[in-house]
Design a protein around this motif. Structure first.
Motif, PDB file in Angstrom:
ATOM      1  N   LEU A  78       0.841  -1.190   0.000  1.00  0.00           N
ATOM      2  CA  LEU A  78       0.000   0.000   0.000  1.00  0.00           C
ATOM      3  C   LEU A  78       0.876   1.240   0.000  1.00  0.00           C
ATOM      4  CD1 LEU A  78      -2.535  -1.105   2.774  1.00  0.00           C
ATOM      5  CD2 LEU A  78      -2.923  -1.108   0.305  1.00  0.00           C
ATOM      6  N   ARG A  92      -4.568   6.227   0.249  1.00  0.00           N
ATOM      7  CA  ARG A  92      -4.276   5.018   1.033  1.00  0.00           C
ATOM      8  C   ARG A  92      -5.514   4.156   1.228  1.00  0.00           C
ATOM      9  NH1 ARG A  92      -2.515   6.574   6.195  1.00  0.00           N
ATOM     10  NH2 ARG A  92      -3.226   8.664   5.752  1.00  0.00           N
ATOM     11  N   SER A  93      -6.652   4.784   1.526  1.00  0.00           N
ATOM     12  CA  SER A  93      -7.869   3.989   1.730  1.00  0.00           C
ATOM     13  C   SER A  93      -8.340   3.395   0.403  1.00  0.00           C
ATOM     14  CB  SER A  93      -8.970   4.814   2.397  1.00  0.00           C
ATOM     15  OG  SER A  93      -9.307   5.940   1.628  1.00  0.00           O
ATOM     16  N   LEU A 150      -6.275   0.393  -0.280  1.00  0.00           N
ATOM     17  CA  LEU A 150      -6.650  -0.732   0.583  1.00  0.00           C
ATOM     18  C   LEU A 150      -7.903  -1.414   0.039  1.00  0.00           C
ATOM     19  CD1 LEU A 150      -6.260  -2.446   3.124  1.00  0.00           C
ATOM     20  CD2 LEU A 150      -7.590  -0.732   4.369  1.00  0.00           C
ATOM     21  N   TRP A 201      -6.910  -3.385  -2.904  1.00  0.00           N
ATOM     22  CA  TRP A 201      -6.211  -4.595  -2.457  1.00  0.00           C
ATOM     23  C   TRP A 201      -7.238  -5.672  -2.106  1.00  0.00           C
ATOM     24  CZ3 TRP A 201      -5.462  -8.342   1.053  1.00  0.00           C
ATOM     25  CH2 TRP A 201      -4.230  -9.010   1.075  1.00  0.00           C
ATOM     26  N   CYS A 202      -8.277  -5.275  -1.391  1.00  0.00           N
ATOM     27  CA  CYS A 202      -9.328  -6.229  -0.994  1.00  0.00           C
ATOM     28  C   CYS A 202     -10.055  -6.791  -2.212  1.00  0.00           C
ATOM     29  CB  CYS A 202     -10.324  -5.577  -0.041  1.00  0.00           C
ATOM     30  SG  CYS A 202      -9.635  -5.187   1.580  1.00  0.00           S
ATOM     31  N   GLU A 244      -6.458  -1.834   8.102  1.00  0.00           N
ATOM     32  CA  GLU A 244      -5.278  -2.464   7.491  1.00  0.00           C
ATOM     33  C   GLU A 244      -4.829  -3.675   8.312  1.00  0.00           C
ATOM     34  OE1 GLU A 244      -1.973   0.167   6.658  1.00  0.00           O
ATOM     35  OE2 GLU A 244      -3.313   1.632   5.743  1.00  0.00           O
TER      36      GLU A 244
END
Length: 177
Positions: free
Chosen positions: A82, A92-93, A96, A99-100, A152
Motif C-alpha cells: 500500500l 491510502r484507503s 486498501l 487490495w481487498c 489495514e
C-alpha cells in the motif's frame, strides 16, 4: 519485497489493467486460497493465458517470492503493498479497498466456490467483501487515520487466517494421512 513504485512501473511496462495494491491483493488471495506459487501467477490471477511469466528477479517475480515467504512465516510478518503513511488518506484507503477487491478475485479463483473455512474465516471473508465494495472518502481526520490503521491490520490478519485455513490446514491434513 519490491517497492510499490517498482511494481507500478512494471505493471505499466506490461500494460496490465491493475494497480500495484490490487495486483498484490490478487496474488495474496490466490496464494491464501491454495493457488500454486508459480512464476506464471499474473496469468493465473488476471485470467489471461497470454501473459508471459515475469522474468526471474523482476519486480513481479520478487513480489511473488516475498509474498510466499511472508505468508509462510510463523512470525506473522505479512505486509500489504500500500502507499506509505505520507500519502493522502483518500489514496491510502482507496488502495486498501483495491487490495481487498484483488484479494477476493484471486482467492475465489484458487479456493473455488466452497472452500473449507472456519467460522472465523467465513466471517473475515465477508468483511473483506464489504471492504472491497467501499469507496475512499476525499478528506478525513485523526479518527479516520486511526480507523484506516485498524482496517489495514484486520485485512492483514484476515489474510493470514484464510491462508491458515486453506493452505496450512490442508497441508497438515495431508501429512496426517
Amino acid at each position: 519485497m519490491p517497492d510499490l513504485s517498482e511494481v507500478d512501473a512494471e505493471i505499466r511496462r506490461l500494460a496490465l489493467a491493475s494497480s500495484a495494491p490490487e495486483l498484490h491483493g490478487s496474488l495474496c488471495g490466490w496464494l491464501a486460497g491454495g493457488g500454486a506459487p508459480v512464476r506464471e501467477w499474473p496469468a493465473k490471477v488476471l485470467v489471461d493465458d497470454t501473459l508471459a511469466a515475469p522474468a526471474e528477479g523482476s519486480p513481479l517475480d520478487r513480489l511473488r517470492t516475498a509474498s510466499v515467504a511472508q505468508l509462510e512465516d510463523r512470525s506473522f510478518d505479512f505486509a500489504l503493498m500500500l502507499p506509505g503513511a505520507d500519502a493522502p488518506l483518500v489514496q491510502r484507503s482507496g488502495a486498501l479497498f483495491d487490495w481487498c477487491r484483488g484479494f477476493l478475485g484471486g482467492f475465489g479463483l484458487a479456493a473455488g466456490a466452497r472452500p473449507k473455512l472456519s467460522e472465523e474465516s467465513t466471517e473475515a471473508l465477508g468483511d473483506l467483501a464489504r471492504l472491497a465494495r467501499a469507496e475512499a472518502q476525499e478528506d478525513g481526520d485523526e479518527e479516520d487515520e486511526a480507523a484506516l490503521a485498524e482496517i489495514e491490520e484486520f485485512v492483514r490478519v484476515a489474510t493470514l487466517l484464510l491462508h491458515g485455513d486453506c493452505v496450512l490446514a490442508a497441508r497438515h491434513r495431508q501429512s496426517l494421512n
